[in-house]
Design a protein around this motif. Structure first.
Motif, PDB file in Angstrom:
ATOM      1  N   ALA A   1      -1.277   2.124  10.028  1.00 17.15           N
ATOM      2  CA  ALA A   1      -2.540   2.609  10.593  1.00 17.15           C
ATOM      3  C   ALA A   1      -3.355   3.395   9.566  1.00 17.15           C
ATOM      4  O   ALA A   1      -4.575   3.240   9.482  1.00 17.15           O
ATOM      5  CB  ALA A   1      -2.275   3.472  11.825  1.00 17.15           C
ATOM      6  N   ARG A   2      -2.714   4.231   8.762  1.00 15.82           N
ATOM      7  CA  ARG A   2      -3.452   5.028   7.771  1.00 15.82           C
ATOM      8  C   ARG A   2      -4.071   4.146   6.689  1.00 15.82           C
ATOM      9  O   ARG A   2      -5.189   4.368   6.258  1.00 15.82           O
ATOM     10  CB  ARG A   2      -2.539   6.063   7.128  1.00 15.82           C
ATOM     11  CG  ARG A   2      -2.282   7.229   8.027  1.00 15.82           C
ATOM     12  CD  ARG A   2      -1.508   8.275   7.296  1.00 15.82           C
ATOM     13  NE  ARG A   2      -1.346   9.409   8.172  1.00 15.82           N
ATOM     14  CZ  ARG A   2      -1.285  10.637   7.751  1.00 15.82           C
ATOM     15  NH1 ARG A   2      -1.351  10.897   6.472  1.00 15.82           N
ATOM     16  NH2 ARG A   2      -1.142  11.627   8.602  1.00 15.82           N
ATOM     17  N   ARG A   3      -3.330   3.157   6.248  1.00 15.32           N
ATOM     18  CA  ARG A   3      -3.853   2.268   5.226  1.00 15.32           C
ATOM     19  C   ARG A   3      -5.019   1.441   5.780  1.00 15.32           C
ATOM     20  O   ARG A   3      -6.006   1.202   5.098  1.00 15.32           O
ATOM     21  CB  ARG A   3      -2.758   1.343   4.709  1.00 15.32           C
ATOM     22  CG  ARG A   3      -3.223   0.515   3.526  1.00 15.32           C
ATOM     23  CD  ARG A   3      -2.140  -0.303   2.939  1.00 15.32           C
ATOM     24  NE  ARG A   3      -1.134   0.567   2.332  1.00 15.32           N
ATOM     25  CZ  ARG A   3       0.058   0.164   1.947  1.00 15.32           C
ATOM     26  NH1 ARG A   3       0.400  -1.090   2.101  1.00 15.32           N
ATOM     27  NH2 ARG A   3       0.907   1.000   1.413  1.00 15.32           N
ATOM     28  N   PHE A   4      -4.908   1.005   7.033  1.00 16.34           N
ATOM     29  CA  PHE A   4      -5.988   0.258   7.670  1.00 16.34           C
ATOM     30  C   PHE A   4      -7.239   1.125   7.802  1.00 16.34           C
ATOM     31  O   PHE A   4      -8.353   0.672   7.524  1.00 16.34           O
ATOM     32  CB  PHE A   4      -5.554  -0.250   9.049  1.00 16.34           C
ATOM     33  CG  PHE A   4      -6.598  -1.050   9.758  1.00 16.34           C
ATOM     34  CD1 PHE A   4      -6.871  -2.347   9.367  1.00 16.34           C
ATOM     35  CD2 PHE A   4      -7.316  -0.509  10.806  1.00 16.34           C
ATOM     36  CE1 PHE A   4      -7.842  -3.097  10.013  1.00 16.34           C
ATOM     37  CE2 PHE A   4      -8.288  -1.238  11.447  1.00 16.34           C
ATOM     38  CZ  PHE A   4      -8.543  -2.531  11.059  1.00 16.34           C
ATOM     39  N   ALA A   5      -7.074   2.384   8.198  1.00 13.39           N
ATOM     40  CA  ALA A   5      -8.217   3.300   8.314  1.00 13.39           C
ATOM     41  C   ALA A   5      -8.862   3.523   6.942  1.00 13.39           C
ATOM     42  O   ALA A   5     -10.092   3.571   6.824  1.00 13.39           O
ATOM     43  CB  ALA A   5      -7.786   4.624   8.918  1.00 13.39           C
ATOM     44  N   GLY A   6      -8.057   3.650   5.909  1.00  9.71           N
ATOM     45  CA  GLY A   6      -8.603   3.804   4.562  1.00  9.71           C
ATOM     46  C   GLY A   6      -9.366   2.570   4.115  1.00  9.71           C
ATOM     47  O   GLY A   6     -10.405   2.670   3.458  1.00  9.71           O
ATOM     48  N   LEU A   7      -8.850   1.393   4.454  1.00  8.54           N
ATOM     49  CA  LEU A   7      -9.524   0.145   4.103  1.00  8.54           C
ATOM     50  C   LEU A   7     -10.875   0.034   4.801  1.00  8.54           C
ATOM     51  O   LEU A   7     -11.883  -0.322   4.184  1.00  8.54           O
ATOM     52  CB  LEU A   7      -8.634  -1.047   4.473  1.00  8.54           C
ATOM     53  CG  LEU A   7      -9.168  -2.428   4.133  1.00  8.54           C
ATOM     54  CD1 LEU A   7      -9.179  -2.618   2.622  1.00  8.54           C
ATOM     55  CD2 LEU A   7      -8.303  -3.488   4.784  1.00  8.54           C
ATOM     56  N   VAL A   8     -10.917   0.370   6.087  1.00  8.78           N
ATOM     57  CA  VAL A   8     -12.169   0.319   6.839  1.00  8.78           C
ATOM     58  C   VAL A   8     -13.164   1.338   6.275  1.00  8.78           C
ATOM     59  O   VAL A   8     -14.347   1.037   6.108  1.00  8.78           O
ATOM     60  CB  VAL A   8     -11.913   0.570   8.341  1.00  8.78           C
ATOM     61  CG1 VAL A   8     -13.210   0.776   9.094  1.00  8.78           C
ATOM     62  CG2 VAL A   8     -11.140  -0.585   8.941  1.00  8.78           C
ATOM     63  N   ALA A   9     -12.694   2.540   5.965  1.00  6.94           N
ATOM     64  CA  ALA A   9     -13.583   3.564   5.384  1.00  6.94           C
ATOM     65  C   ALA A   9     -14.110   3.108   4.027  1.00  6.94           C
ATOM     66  O   ALA A   9     -15.285   3.333   3.706  1.00  6.94           O
ATOM     67  CB  ALA A   9     -12.847   4.888   5.260  1.00  6.94           C
ATOM     68  N   GLY A  10     -13.283   2.464   3.225  1.00  2.32           N
ATOM     69  CA  GLY A  10     -13.726   1.955   1.929  1.00  2.32           C
ATOM     70  C   GLY A  10     -14.796   0.888   2.075  1.00  2.32           C
ATOM     71  O   GLY A  10     -15.786   0.878   1.332  1.00  2.32           O
ATOM     72  N   PHE A  11     -14.618  -0.055   3.025  1.00  5.78           N
ATOM     73  CA  PHE A  11     -15.633  -1.075   3.255  1.00  5.78           C
ATOM     74  C   PHE A  11     -16.940  -0.460   3.751  1.00  5.78           C
ATOM     75  O   PHE A  11     -18.021  -0.874   3.355  1.00  5.78           O
ATOM     76  CB  PHE A  11     -15.142  -2.129   4.256  1.00  5.78           C
ATOM     77  CG  PHE A  11     -14.270  -3.175   3.641  1.00  5.78           C
ATOM     78  CD1 PHE A  11     -14.656  -3.850   2.498  1.00  5.78           C
ATOM     79  CD2 PHE A  11     -13.053  -3.500   4.208  1.00  5.78           C
ATOM     80  CE1 PHE A  11     -13.855  -4.820   1.928  1.00  5.78           C
ATOM     81  CE2 PHE A  11     -12.238  -4.464   3.643  1.00  5.78           C
ATOM     82  CZ  PHE A  11     -12.640  -5.123   2.505  1.00  5.78           C
ATOM     83  N   ALA A  12     -16.835   0.536   4.635  1.00  6.85           N
ATOM     84  CA  ALA A  12     -18.044   1.197   5.138  1.00  6.85           C
ATOM     85  C   ALA A  12     -18.783   1.909   4.011  1.00  6.85           C
ATOM     86  O   ALA A  12     -20.004   1.820   3.901  1.00  6.85           O
ATOM     87  CB  ALA A  12     -17.689   2.186   6.248  1.00  6.85           C
ATOM     88  N   LEU A  13     -18.054   2.598   3.144  1.00  2.48           N
ATOM     89  CA  LEU A  13     -18.671   3.298   2.021  1.00  2.48           C
ATOM     90  C   LEU A  13     -19.316   2.308   1.046  1.00  2.48           C
ATOM     91  O   LEU A  13     -20.428   2.521   0.573  1.00  2.48           O
ATOM     92  CB  LEU A  13     -17.641   4.164   1.298  1.00  2.48           C
ATOM     93  CG  LEU A  13     -18.147   4.968   0.117  1.00  2.48           C
ATOM     94  CD1 LEU A  13     -19.157   6.009   0.587  1.00  2.48           C
ATOM     95  CD2 LEU A  13     -16.993   5.641  -0.599  1.00  2.48           C
ATOM     96  N   ALA A  14     -18.621   1.215   0.765  1.00  3.05           N
ATOM     97  CA  ALA A  14     -19.174   0.214  -0.155  1.00  3.05           C
ATOM     98  C   ALA A  14     -20.443  -0.421   0.415  1.00  3.05           C
ATOM     99  O   ALA A  14     -21.421  -0.622  -0.314  1.00  3.05           O
ATOM    100  CB  ALA A  14     -18.129  -0.863  -0.442  1.00  3.05           C
TER     101      ALA A  14
END
Length: 193
Positions: free
Chosen positions: A67-80
């Protein structure tokens, strides 16, 4: 001497089916009589495209992700995506309109016993190259009609990259209230203010 006791948890007993007939007869109306073969069901494998297989593989990987890695991935895509929007959403005026009129102010003053309209402003070069300064038109309108238009020649013939040149003009004005003042370039394709 104490006697050892055997404990029985469960006893299983086989019960035979009912030997008597049901009170109501059950008939199958869908059954056909005769020697026809019954159709057999066949399973047809669905053909999937390469894109569908890649998407299902990606979905499986995402489901298996913590779950933490998935949340980080989603946050990274949103930031990009946010940074991409900000990078491509520039106003683009530096390329399209290299010269821009800014800081336009107008005041009513008295000079030599006459009422005059003073107009101040500046011309900014927003490009990376030297630009030629065009004529500046100052238009004065009162009560919805054009009163006067004056040309202002800015100082110098060229403006360096990033430089700002100031201009000023004084016009005789006999009206009562503050008029509407518009400042623009005499050439087309340059910004107006």
């Amino acid at each position: 001497m104490s006697r050892r006791v055997d404990y029985v948890d469960a006893e299983f007993e086989v019960i035979a089916g009912p030997s008597r007939r049901a009170p109501y007869a059950v008939f199958n109306d869908n059954a056909k009589s005769g020697n026809r073969k019954r159709p057999t069901l066949t399973v047809v494998a669905e053909k999937t495209s390469l894109a569908a297989r890649v998407l299902s593989l990606a979905e499986g990987r995402l489901r298996d992700m913590p779950a933490r890695r998935f949340a980080g991935l989603v946050a990274g895509f949103a930031l990009a995506s946010f940074l991409g929007i900000v990078g491509f959403a520039g106003d683009g005026q530096a390329d399209v309109q290299p010269l821009l009129i800014t800081g336009v102010t107008s005041t009513l003053d008295y000079s030599g016993g006459m009422r005059v309209l003073s107009v101040y402003g500046s011309i900014d070069n927003r490009s990376d190259v030297e630009q030629r300064l065009p004529l500046v038109l100052v238009g004065v309108a009162a009560n919805g009609r054009q009163v006067t238009t004056t040309r202002v020649m800015p100082e110098g013939a060229a403006i360096a990259p990033g430089e700002s040149r100031h201009f000023m003009t004084r016009l005789p004005y006999a009206g009562g209230k503050m008029p509407d003042v518009t400042v623009s370039f005499a050439e087309n394709g340059v910004s107006t203010r």
